[in-house]
Design an enzyme around this catalytic site. Structure first.
Site, short mmCIF file in Angstrom:
data_model
loop_
_atom_site.label_atom_id
_atom_site.label_comp_id
_atom_site.label_asym_id
_atom_site.label_seq_id
_atom_site.Cartn_x
_atom_site.Cartn_y
_atom_site.Cartn_z
N HIS A 1 0.80 -1.22 0.00
CA HIS A 1 0.00 0.00 0.00
C HIS A 1 0.83 1.27 0.00
O HIS A 1 0.29 2.36 0.02
CB HIS A 1 -0.89 0.02 1.25
CG HIS A 1 -0.09 0.19 2.51
ND1 HIS A 1 0.48 -0.87 3.17
CD2 HIS A 1 0.27 1.30 3.20
CE1 HIS A 1 1.14 -0.41 4.23
NE2 HIS A 1 1.03 0.90 4.27
C1 UD1 Z 1 -0.83 5.72 6.08
C2 UD1 Z 1 0.59 6.08 6.52
C3 UD1 Z 1 1.51 4.89 6.26
C4 UD1 Z 1 0.97 3.64 6.92
C5 UD1 Z 1 -0.47 3.40 6.50
C6 UD1 Z 1 -1.03 2.25 7.28
C7 UD1 Z 1 1.17 8.44 6.25
C8 UD1 Z 1 1.99 9.40 5.47
N1 UD1 Z 1 1.12 7.21 5.76
O1 UD1 Z 1 -0.80 5.50 4.68
O2 UD1 Z 1 2.79 5.17 6.79
O3 UD1 Z 1 1.77 2.56 6.50
O4 UD1 Z 1 -1.26 4.56 6.77
O5 UD1 Z 1 -2.06 1.62 6.60
O6 UD1 Z 1 0.63 8.79 7.27
N2 UD1 Z 1 -8.46 5.76 2.77
C9 UD1 Z 1 -9.75 5.30 2.74
N3 UD1 Z 1 -10.24 4.74 3.88
C10 UD1 Z 1 -9.50 4.63 5.01
C11 UD1 Z 1 -8.19 5.08 5.02
C12 UD1 Z 1 -7.67 5.67 3.89
O7 UD1 Z 1 -10.43 5.39 1.73
O8 UD1 Z 1 -10.03 4.12 6.03
C13 UD1 Z 1 -7.93 6.45 1.58
C14 UD1 Z 1 -7.66 7.92 1.90
O9 UD1 Z 1 -8.77 8.71 1.72
C15 UD1 Z 1 -6.55 8.25 0.94
C16 UD1 Z 1 -5.78 6.93 0.82
O10 UD1 Z 1 -6.65 5.91 1.26
O11 UD1 Z 1 -7.04 8.60 -0.31
C17 UD1 Z 1 -4.52 6.94 1.63
O12 UD1 Z 1 -4.79 7.15 3.02
P1 UD1 Z 1 -3.73 7.91 3.97
O13 UD1 Z 1 -4.21 7.83 5.35
O14 UD1 Z 1 -3.41 9.25 3.40
O15 UD1 Z 1 -2.41 7.11 3.79
P2 UD1 Z 1 -2.12 5.54 3.82
O16 UD1 Z 1 -1.71 5.11 2.46
O17 UD1 Z 1 -3.24 4.85 4.47
N1 UDP Z 2 -3.42 -5.89 9.06
C1 UDP Z 2 -4.72 -6.33 9.35
N2 UDP Z 2 -5.54 -6.62 8.31
C2 UDP Z 2 -5.16 -6.51 7.00
C3 UDP Z 2 -3.83 -6.07 6.73
C4 UDP Z 2 -2.99 -5.76 7.79
O1 UDP Z 2 -5.09 -6.46 10.52
O2 UDP Z 2 -5.96 -6.80 6.10
C5 UDP Z 2 -2.53 -5.55 10.19
C6 UDP Z 2 -1.19 -6.26 10.20
O3 UDP Z 2 -1.27 -7.48 10.91
C7 UDP Z 2 -0.27 -5.27 10.89
C8 UDP Z 2 -0.86 -3.92 10.52
O4 UDP Z 2 -2.18 -4.18 10.04
O5 UDP Z 2 -0.29 -5.40 12.29
C9 UDP Z 2 -0.03 -3.28 9.45
O6 UDP Z 2 -0.68 -2.16 8.98
P1 UDP Z 2 -0.30 -1.48 7.60
O7 UDP Z 2 0.34 -2.46 6.70
O8 UDP Z 2 -1.53 -0.80 7.14
O9 UDP Z 2 0.70 -0.34 8.04
P2 UDP Z 2 2.30 -0.28 8.22
O10 UDP Z 2 2.69 -1.32 9.17
O11 UDP Z 2 2.91 -0.43 6.87
O12 UDP Z 2 2.51 1.10 8.73
#
Ligand code: UD1
Ligand code: UDP
Length: 369
Positions: free
Chosen positions: A205
């Site tokens: 992601h």
């Molecule tokens: C964020 C973090 C990343 C982390 C990840 C965990 C930052 C810069 N990045 O990335 O380090 O690994 O979370 O998963 O903070 N969206 C939805 N529904 C949701 C959440 C997000 O539709 O519940 C959409 C948002 O509207 C946006 C995109 O997904 O368009 C990205 O979401 P955002 O929270 O900006 O960053 P992540 O890629 O989730």
């Molecule tokens: N995870 C989860 N369901 C999913 C994918 C990930 O519960 O479908 C959990 C995973 O076990 C881990 C955490 O989410 O503990 C990782 O989150 P993510 O990959 O979004 O963020 P990152 O660790 O890269 O910041």
């Protein structure tokens, strides 16, 4: 002592959960401030429900805004709450925008900042997360570092050793606390027609992969190649960012890849623990793979978890299909060493022991003055 727990995304909820349980056990005064960065049920609420966590006292619902507006709104709204609640310490965890905003707001309102997962460095400043980590560490008062390597990074940046504490990562606590519960949820394998050790688990992601068409295509092609080679399906619970970009770039998914909705933590742990191989760009998954003893291919050019590479548990594969396949073959063959890289499952206790001791010392000092 009053504590503000500031969080906003899926990994922060999971990694804060052992701390929340420990705060409850010690009957300490705290409240949860959720920025709302993640907001879909399966990225947010589901974790509060299944991990039995208390409701956040505040939810700022700023997730749907673009980066600059999001950071601005978070800092403004968190500051207002901190001024009203007057906690002694604000806890943040990891490297997301919510962490940076929480730390900036606490810094500007004169509240002590405790950073869990301090000291991680990818040395790649093009990642938003890397700037979030560096700024947060440099304005924090207490740095809870998960590994010796993280401690070393902090010292090398000149941060005072009196505020650095090696505690391990609460992800180990979270796994140990939930793995038993997760094993009772083994119907997820049945539901997906999977057999133990006979599938690949994928998550990807990161903005630097999935926002760029060629990289996302390369990762998807690489996963399909590994699936063909191992003759196994690759199960891919799709993060909303990836899902949006697959639609935007109109990408076709090969039959080896089975796309599913994001899963709750217990089902996901179960899938992780029983998989043959993990392919990911997630930070948390690199840690969990090593704790659950599953080989890992990281589809990135660098990692802030180098310990996993050194132990031969994880390999960096970039985003080119042939390199991803080559890396999968290599890591599956490699002699692996499965040390306890991220702690013994008592990180939350260590963090709160330290916090309580430091707070008491501060209070005694104030009394003396
Ligand atoms: C964020 C973090 C990343 C982390 C990840 C965990 C930052 C810069 N990045 O990335 O380090 O690994 O979370 O998963 O903070 N969206 C939805 N529904 C949701 C959440 C997000 O539709 O519940 C959409 C948002 O509207 C946006 C995109 O997904 O368009 C990205 O979401 P955002 O929270 O900006 O960053 P992540 O890629 O989730
Ligand atoms: N995870 C989860 N369901 C999913 C994918 C990930 O519960 O479908 C959990 C995973 O076990 C881990 C955490 O989410 O503990 C990782 O989150 P993510 O990959 O979004 O963020 P990152 O660790 O890269 O910041």
């Amino acid at each position: 002592m009053k504590i503000a727990l500031i969080l906003g995304t899926r990994p922060e909820i999971i990694k804060m959960s052992p701390l929340i349980r420990e705060l409850d056990k010690r009957n300490l005064d705290y409240f949860i401030l959720h920025t709302g960065q993640h907001y879909d049920y399966e990225m947010d609420r589901e974790f509060f429900e299944e991990l039995d966590l208390p409701e956040p006292k505040y939810n700022l619902s700023v997730g749907r805004n673009e980066y600059r507006k999001q950071i601005g709104l978070m800092v403004q709204e968190i500051s207002k709450i901190l001024i009203k609640e007057k906690p002694d310490i604000a806890f943040v965890q990891g490297d997301t925008n919510s962490v940076l905003a929480g730390a900036l707001a606490a810094n500007k309102t004169g509240i002590k900042i405790a950073h869990h997962e301090a000291g991680l460095r990818s040395h790649d400043l093009s990642m938003l997360e890397e700037t979030n980590r560096i700024i947060t560490d440099h304005i924090s008062d207490y740095l809870f570092a998960p590994t010796k390597n993280a401690v070393k990074n902090l010292k090398e940046e000149g941060l005072g050793k009196e505020k650095i504490f090696l505690t391990g990562n609460t992800i180990v606590d979270a796994i140990y606390q939930n793995i038993q519960l997760a094993s009772k949820k083994n119907d997820i394998l049945k539901k997906l027609y999977l057999k133990k050790g006979n599938y690949i688990l994928v998550t990807a992601h990161r903005a630097e992969n999935v926002d760029i068409r060629e990289r996302l295509e390369g990762v998807l092609e690489g996963i399909a190649l590994v699936g063909q080679y191992l003759k196994m399906p690759a199960i891919y619970p799709l993060h909303p960012r990836t899902s949006n970009n697959i639609k935007k770039f109109k990408l076709k998914i090969k039959p080896e890849i089975k796309i599913i909705e994001p899963l709750g933590y217990l089902e996901f742990l179960q899938l992780e623990a029983n998989s043959k191989l993990i392919i990911t760009d997630s930070g948390g998954l690199q840690e969990e793979a090593s704790i659950l003893k599953v080989p890992c291919v990281t589809v990135r050019d660098n990692t802030e978890r180098p310990e996993t590479i050194e132990a031969g548990i994880n390999i960096l594969a970039g985003a080119k299909p042939k390199k991803i396949l080559k890396s999968a073959k290599l890591i599956l063959k490699k002699q692996k060493n499965w040390p306890n890289l991220f702690g013994d499952g008592h990180a939350a206790e260590k963090i709160l022991d330290k916090t309580e001791a430091l707070f008491k010392k501060r209070k005694d000092k104030i009394r003396l003055i």
